[in-house]
Design an enzyme around this catalytic site. Structure first.
Site, PDB file in Angstrom:
ATOM      1  N   ASN A  13      10.853  30.127 -13.319  1.00 51.44           N
ATOM      2  CA  ASN A  13       9.776  29.506 -14.105  1.00 51.44           C
ATOM      3  C   ASN A  13       9.850  29.951 -15.562  1.00 51.44           C
ATOM      4  OD1 ASN A  13       7.773  27.708 -12.612  1.00 51.44           O
ATOM      5  ND2 ASN A  13       8.097  29.375 -11.140  1.00 51.44           N
ATOM      6  N   ASN A 106      -1.689  31.392 -13.973  1.00 45.04           N
ATOM      7  CA  ASN A 106      -0.748  31.724 -12.903  1.00 45.04           C
ATOM      8  C   ASN A 106      -0.227  30.435 -12.284  1.00 45.04           C
ATOM      9  OD1 ASN A 106       0.558  33.407 -10.908  1.00 45.04           O
ATOM     10  ND2 ASN A 106      -1.030  32.803  -9.460  1.00 45.04           N
ATOM     11  N   HIS A 108       1.231  29.124  -8.507  1.00 45.32           N
ATOM     12  CA  HIS A 108       1.294  29.553  -7.109  1.00 45.32           C
ATOM     13  C   HIS A 108       1.948  28.445  -6.290  1.00 45.32           C
ATOM     14  CE1 HIS A 108       0.216  31.770  -3.532  1.00 45.32           C
ATOM     15  NE2 HIS A 108      -0.181  30.624  -3.003  1.00 45.32           N
ATOM     16  N   THR A 140      -8.652  34.485 -11.944  1.00 46.77           N
ATOM     17  CA  THR A 140      -9.920  35.185 -11.774  1.00 46.77           C
ATOM     18  C   THR A 140      -9.627  36.409 -10.897  1.00 46.77           C
ATOM     19  OG1 THR A 140     -10.401  33.812  -9.854  1.00 46.77           O
ATOM     20  CG2 THR A 140     -11.325  33.090 -11.956  1.00 46.77           C
ATOM     21  N   GLU A 142     -10.250  37.172  -7.978  1.00 43.73           N
ATOM     22  CA  GLU A 142      -9.850  36.890  -6.595  1.00 43.73           C
ATOM     23  C   GLU A 142      -8.405  36.403  -6.569  1.00 43.73           C
ATOM     24  OE1 GLU A 142     -11.430  34.177  -2.857  1.00 43.73           O
ATOM     25  OE2 GLU A 142     -12.675  34.377  -4.626  1.00 43.73           O
ATOM     26  N   LEU A 143      -7.602  36.985  -5.694  1.00 42.48           N
ATOM     27  CA  LEU A 143      -6.155  36.691  -5.657  1.00 42.48           C
ATOM     28  C   LEU A 143      -5.879  35.209  -5.371  1.00 42.48           C
ATOM     29  CD1 LEU A 143      -3.240  37.884  -5.603  1.00 42.48           C
ATOM     30  CD2 LEU A 143      -3.507  38.040  -3.120  1.00 42.48           C
TER      31      LEU A 143
HETATM   32  C1  GAR Z   1       7.395  30.990  -7.745  1.00 42.77           C
HETATM   33  O1  GAR Z   1       7.552  30.132  -6.641  1.00 42.77           O
HETATM   34  C2  GAR Z   1       5.931  31.233  -8.011  1.00 42.77           C
HETATM   35  O2  GAR Z   1       5.137  30.113  -7.769  1.00 42.77           O
HETATM   36  C3  GAR Z   1       5.627  32.346  -7.038  1.00 42.77           C
HETATM   37  O3  GAR Z   1       6.738  33.189  -7.108  1.00 42.77           O
HETATM   38  C4  GAR Z   1       7.900  32.393  -7.390  1.00 42.77           C
HETATM   39  C5  GAR Z   1       8.605  33.024  -8.583  1.00 42.77           C
HETATM   40  O4  GAR Z   1       9.814  32.357  -8.812  1.00 42.77           O
HETATM   41  N1  GAR Z   1       4.421  33.027  -7.372  1.00 42.77           N
HETATM   42  C6  GAR Z   1       3.569  33.486  -6.459  1.00 42.77           C
HETATM   43  O5  GAR Z   1       3.763  33.440  -5.264  1.00 42.77           O
HETATM   44  C7  GAR Z   1       2.289  34.112  -7.028  1.00 42.77           C
HETATM   45  N2  GAR Z   1       1.304  34.243  -6.037  1.00 42.77           N
HETATM   46  P1  GAR Z   1      10.561  32.547 -10.200  1.00 42.77           P
HETATM   47  O6  GAR Z   1      10.686  34.054 -10.423  1.00 42.77           O
HETATM   48  O7  GAR Z   1      11.897  31.923  -9.982  1.00 42.77           O
HETATM   49  O8  GAR Z   1       9.766  31.880 -11.267  1.00 42.77           O
END
Ligand code: GAR
Length: 216
Positions: A13, A106, A108, A140, A142-143
């Protein structure tokens, strides 16, 4: 607009944001990348793009509060307008989250509020959902919760395994994260009394589920 990006791993990302900025489709500059582990591969991606990096190993701090304080100091050293969590896998405390209220976002890998936490694709397959996706939201305390900015949905196919579904979702993550940050950079997006305000939205014909549509 100055972005600080927080990562824990691969950094795909982050790479999508860097290439959108380089291509001129994201009017923002990644001014710093922070990781909670020195071996996060995304740190090399940042360095290769000439972006300063810092690793803060959370294991070296007495408690969560001490880590959060050091992290905030490192972030503030870059004077960002927006703090971007991109696969940052540490839980952030209330005080940290409040400090960056309205400028901490964030991504997710699920259609929140479904499947907060880990292993979202595996759980989506186990539940047999037909539609899955990803969510960009303001953070926020909350996770994996907080006012939703934009979501993208993908179908779940009978032939999918975890890797195939993850790849389909990730392609959408790389599309909607730069999009949401562009809205913020353009001054069209903000958090107001816990609600997402977005001036207006042009759908690009993709698989966007309607974002929160409220005139600023
Ligand atoms: C991504 O899929 C992101 O959405 C997730 O971690 C991955 C990171 O990939 N994030 C979460 O799960 C947060 N709760 P990347 O390092 O290749 O961007």
């Amino acid at each position: 607009m100055r972005l600080v990006v927080l990562i824990s791993g691969r950094g795909s990302n982050l790479a999508a944001l860097l290439s959108a900025a380089a291509a001129g489709t994201l009017p923002a500059r990644v001014v710093g990348v922070l990781a909670n582990c020195a071996d996060a591969p995304g740190l090399e991606t940042a360095s290769a793009a000439g972006v300063p990096t810092r690793a803060l190993d959370h294991r070296l701090f007495a408690d969560r509060e001490a880590f959060d304080t050091a992290l905030a100091e490192a972030i503030d050293g870059f004077a960002p307008d927006l703090v971007v969590l991109a696969g940052f896998m540490r839980i952030l405390g209330d005080r940290f989250v409040r400090r960056y209220a309205g400028r901490l976002i964030n991504i997710h890998p699920s259609l929140l509020p479904a499947f907060p936490g880990l292993h979202t694709h595996r759980r989506a397959l186990a539940e047999g959902v037909r539609v899955h996706g990803c969510t960009v939201h303001f953070v926020t305390p909350e996770l994996d919760h907080g006012p939703i900015i934009v979501q993208a949905a993908v179908p779940v196919l009978d032939t999918d395994d975890e890797a195939a579904l993850a790849a389909r979702v990730l392609a959408q993550e790389h599309r909607i994260y730069p999009l949401a940050i562009r809205w913020f950079a353009d001054g069209r997006l903000r958090l107001c009394d816990g609600r997402v305000l977005l001036a207006s939205v042009q759908s690009d014909g993709g698989v966007l589920i309607a974002p929160q549509l409220v005139a600023v």
